[in-house]
Design an enzyme around this catalytic site. Structure first.
Site, short mmCIF file in Angstrom:
data_model
loop_
_atom_site.label_atom_id
_atom_site.label_comp_id
_atom_site.label_asym_id
_atom_site.label_seq_id
_atom_site.Cartn_x
_atom_site.Cartn_y
_atom_site.Cartn_z
N ILE A 1 -44.30 12.62 26.01
CA ILE A 1 -44.58 13.54 27.11
C ILE A 1 -44.39 12.76 28.42
O ILE A 1 -44.48 11.54 28.43
CB ILE A 1 -45.99 14.16 27.04
CG1 ILE A 1 -47.08 13.09 27.00
CG2 ILE A 1 -46.13 15.10 25.85
CD1 ILE A 1 -48.50 13.68 26.99
N ASP A 2 -44.10 13.48 29.48
CA ASP A 2 -43.81 12.83 30.76
C ASP A 2 -44.99 12.00 31.25
O ASP A 2 -46.15 12.28 30.93
CB ASP A 2 -43.47 13.88 31.82
CG ASP A 2 -42.21 14.66 31.48
OD1 ASP A 2 -41.41 14.16 30.68
OD2 ASP A 2 -42.05 15.78 32.02
N ARG A 3 -44.68 11.02 32.05
CA ARG A 3 -45.71 10.15 32.62
C ARG A 3 -46.75 10.95 33.39
O ARG A 3 -47.96 10.70 33.30
CB ARG A 3 -45.06 9.11 33.54
CG ARG A 3 -46.04 8.14 34.18
CD ARG A 3 -45.32 7.17 35.09
NE ARG A 3 -46.24 6.22 35.68
CZ ARG A 3 -45.89 5.27 36.54
NH1 ARG A 3 -44.62 5.14 36.89
NH2 ARG A 3 -46.79 4.44 37.03
N ARG B 1 -40.95 22.12 32.83
CA ARG B 1 -40.86 21.99 34.28
C ARG B 1 -39.60 22.67 34.83
O ARG B 1 -39.64 23.32 35.88
CB ARG B 1 -40.90 20.51 34.66
CG ARG B 1 -42.21 19.84 34.27
CD ARG B 1 -42.11 18.31 34.28
NE ARG B 1 -41.92 17.78 35.62
CZ ARG B 1 -41.84 16.48 35.90
NH1 ARG B 1 -41.94 15.60 34.92
NH2 ARG B 1 -41.67 16.08 37.14
#
Length: 325
Positions: free
Chosen positions: A147-149, A249
């Site tokens: 998952i994204d930072r 996103r």
């Protein structure tokens, strides 16, 4: 009153709880009682059931009661030794508190926002490097997914190669369901339940990775459901069917409803409207995962609570909902 003398390094300790410590969380009690013992070790012995209350396993949030009998395993303490942890090391140690589930096959955490899942791109460490540091004797630790930072929430780590293989197969077969909560701009249309738009990754000269909807990209599908409306914003549940980079996103931006405080695909005017909520991070949270346990074949469902920042934002929006309409 609980014992206060320095504990022996090699003996099992039994402590009877008095009214002085009634109502205190057991993890906080042990942190105070076991002076010199790293917090990461305290959470580990709690999670493994080595600490017993009235001969039973308890969770770190268990609140002590008068006459509870604690069994504390032999632990080496660092008496008269002062260790100054760097902020980075403290951040690593705090990941022990974020564990949602662990057994001999896998480990699931509620990843905080701001920590990458792995090192690289100028980052010296990420979640997987952190747990390899915390578990130096672990033979195998690998990320099941990413998952994204900036995104928080459910992150799975396999502790066996067989578990990693089985979970990857579930991902490929779309048998694993992952749900996210996102606060997006505007009033999301109820009829918009699925977005199917191919995504293409682009690498800018600066080295930054940007994803765009492009017919030459890879197929991508996200399912959406409205959770709560605030007039100028909507809390939605997003369930990606495919697992493309930045998928949720980009799909929300593509529909004209970017996620709050998204520094790549967001809307600064929308972010400004949220100033009063004190939100200062991407409002995207991996809230739930449903999968088949690779060893027991049991259907598992795990949820990760929102952090204080996201929860406070929603509390403010609910309290002032009428003024936003």
């Amino acid at each position: 009153m609980a014992l206060t003398e320095p504990i022996s390094q090699l003996k099992v300790q039994f402590v009877i709880i008095s009214d002085e410590n009634e109502g205190q969380r057991i993890d906080n009690f042990l942190i105070t009682y076991l002076k010199g013992v790293p917090k990461s070790l305290i959470y580990r012995i709690l999670r493994k059931g080595e600490v017993r209350v009235n001969k039973k396993r308890v969770k770190p949030e268990y609140k002590l009661k008068v006459a509870d009998q604690l069994r504390i395993p032999p632990i080496r303490t660092a008496e008269k030794t002062q260790v100054n942890f760097s902020p980075k090391l403290q951040k690593i140690a705090n990941l022990e508190k974020a564990i949602l589930y662990e057994d001999d096959a896998l480990l699931v955490i509620n990843k905080p926002s701001g920590i990458a899942v792995h090192g690289g791109s100028g980052l010296s460490f990420g979640v997987i490097e952190a747990f390899r540091t915390l578990r130096p004797y672990a033979k195998f630790l690998e990320l099941v997914h990413r998952i994204d930072r900036e995104t928080s929430g459910v992150l799975m780590i396999a502790k066996k190669r067989s578990a990693l293989k089985a979970l990857h197969e579930q991902l490929r077969a779309k048998q694993m369901q992952k749900d996210y909560l996102a606060l997006i701009k505007g009033d999301w249309p109820s009829e918009c339940k699925v977005v199917q738009a191919p995504l293409l990754k682009n690498l800018l000269k600066s080295g930054e990775r940007i994803v765009k909807v492009n017919q030459e990209g890879k197929p991508a599908e996200t399912r959406f459901k409205v959770e709560e409306r605030f007039g100028f914003a909507t809390l939605i549940k997003a369930s990606p069917v495919t697992g493309r980079t930045h998928q949720i996103r980009v799909h929300t931006q593509y529909t004209g409803h970017p996620i709050a405080f998204d520094n790549r695909y967001g809307d600064q005017a929308f972010d400004y409207q949220l100033n009063q909520t004190d939100l200062n991070r991407l409002f995207l949270h991996a809230s739930h995962v449903r999968f088949i346990h690779p060893k027991t074949l049991e259907v598992m469902q795990l949820s990760a609570p929102l952090d204080d920042t996201l929860q406070q934002c929603l509390t403010f929006l609910r309290a002032h909902k009428s003024s936003f309409k």
